[in-house]
Write an enzyme that holds these catalytic residues in place. Structure first.
Site: not given
Length: 473
Positions: A218, A220, A225, A391, A393, A398
């Site tokens: 899952h 991404k 370079d 979508h 996440k 704090d």
């Protein structure tokens, strides 16, 4: 006298029941064990078949061996490069304790000298990524759960093809199920241009290295370079999961030593699939300091310690004193996570949960709603985001720690899927993320306990049924 087939079948059912009564509870949460055992006791043969398919987290032995070799190779590279070259990294408690825990869980320590840029604009992320690929000189490495053959995916694929044709080493990893259409329709053109295309976690009855169908990569990640990296929630696909509500995502574009850690995770996944290392001239190099942020990468999945993201988040929640904001599209936690949320409130911290008002997954939506009553009673603020399908996440704690990545707050992300998060110890970056959260608050409807109590009985029944189904994980 020969026993009847009915008696044989009855004996087989009770053999399954008694055998699974011993086996199922091993190394499994009590709630999940009870759900599986109820299922198996009701329909023993069907329950056994489903359990063998998805009941245990497992990897073929060839994958386990490759993962062990890849992990050792990553540690070797990091020792060689980070040790003598990395900028000094100084963190004060309690950030130092968080960084040490994350290092024990994921293997990567904090690195100083990074530049972290938050990119909430969906199309802008694609434009920036394509521009970086077009400017690549050495190599382009991409790893995405969904790489779709739509207009967005074709634009990125064409940029990779251009880079490959001018001699840039291009490697594209796509999840075998999430990117099935992309592998089929974009893969040939990418390979013809000279790019390497790899399906991660392929499935199949006759594949010796096949993974469980519900265990997916899952992550991404993009690395260009060895100097520029991307990590976050956005796939290479058009921004529409729900009609009339385009996706809203968050990616971080990073420069500096942290790119080395992102690339190490990507190349370890590649090694697990191919058993091959990149040529020496294309091995990761320490990119040098580019900014002032301290950051570290936390990967997770069956090749790492199980539930390491959950362990880190529960630790952060239990130690929170001021404010915690959790943004996630899917929220189906287990008991330890719920207790950590409640502990944060008891300690005096404001706890906010931002979730999309509408979801693209029906069972998950109803299971998620089943937790709202308990959260509201504990004092957690629940914000239902309406304008788009949120979508993204990310987490802030704090006003000193930010977490951005691919991890959902659900059992699948914590235990099954291969995920990645970027931890940032920089109050300026946290403030930038808090500005995004503030905009989300303004566009959300905060759920009131009195209103939630008035929902119909049928909704409560559906919610609790969906929650039981999710427990089977």
């Amino acid at each position: 006298m020969k026993p009847s087939w009915a008696l044989v079948y009855l004996i087989s059912e009770w053999t399954i029941r008694l055998g699974m009564l011993i086996y199922v509870p091993q190394r499994r949460a009590a709630a999940a064990a009870r759900a599986w055992l109820v299922f198996i006791f009701l329909v023993p043969w069907a329950g056994l078949a489903v359990y063998l398919l998805i009941g245990r987290i497992w990897l073929p032995s060839v994958r386990r061996r490759r993962r062990e070799v890849a992990d050792e190779r990553v540690r070797s590279i990091l020792r060689e490069i980070e040790g003598p070259a990395a900028a000094p990294c100084t963190l004060e408690p309690p950030d130092l304790h968080v960084a040490r825990l994350a290092e024990r869980l994921g293997g990567f320590g904090p690195l100083a000298g990074n530049q972290i840029e938050l990119l909430p604009d969906y199309d802008g992320v694609i434009d920036r990524l394509i521009a970086d690929i077009d400017a690549a000189r050495s190599h382009v490495h991409l790893l995405f759960y969904i790489f779709a053959p739509d207009q967005t995916g074709r634009r990125v694929a064409e940029a990779v093809e251009r880079a490959a044709r001018r001699g840039v080493a291009c490697r594209v990893l796509m999840d075998a199920l999430g990117s099935a259409a992309g592998l089929r329709r974009l893969g040939p053109g990418l390979r013809a241009a000279g790019a390497e295309v790899i399906a991660t976690l392929p499935v199949g009855l006759f594949r010796g290295s096949a993974a469980r169908a519900d265990l997916r990569n899952h992550r991404k990640i993009a690395c260009v370079d060895g100097e520029i990296g991307y990590v976050g929630s956005q796939n290479i696909v058009g921004p529409v999961f729900i009609r009339d509500r385009p996706n809203e995502e968050l990616m971080a574009r990073v420069r500096g030593p942290i790119v080395l850690q992102l690339e190490a995770v990507l190349l370890a996944d590649r090694f697990e699939e191919t058993g091959q290392r990149p040529p020496p001239e294309q091995a990761p190099r320490y990119p040098g300091p580019e900014g002032s942020s301290v950051a570290q990468v936390l990967p997770s999945g069956p090749g790492y310690r199980h539930e390491n993201h959950q362990a880190l988040l529960c630790s952060l929640l239990s130690g929170a004193n001021e404010r915690v904001v959790i943004t996630t599209p899917y929220f189906v936690p287990d008991e330890p996570f719920l207790l950590a949320l409640e502990t944060a409130v008891v300690r005096g911290a404001e706890v906010h949960l931002i979730v999309p008002e509408r979801s693209n997954k029906a069972v998950t939506k109803w299971a998620q709603r089943s937790h709202y009553e308990r959260l509201l009673e504990a004092g957690v603020h629940i914000h239902l985001y309406a304008p788009r399908f949120l979508h993204a996440k990310h987490v802030t704690v704090d006003r000193r720690i930010a977490i951005i990545g691919s991890v959902n707050i659900d059992i699948r992300s914590f235990e099954l899927d291969c995920e990645i998060s970027l931890l940032v110890y920089d109050r300026a970056v946290v403030a930038a993320l808090e500005a995004i959260e503030t905009a989300h608050f303004a566009a959300s409807r905060e759920l009131a306990a009195a209103d939630w109590d008035r929902r119909p009985l049928v909704s409560r029944v559906v919610e609790n049924t969906a929650r039981l189904a999710d427990t089977l994980l």
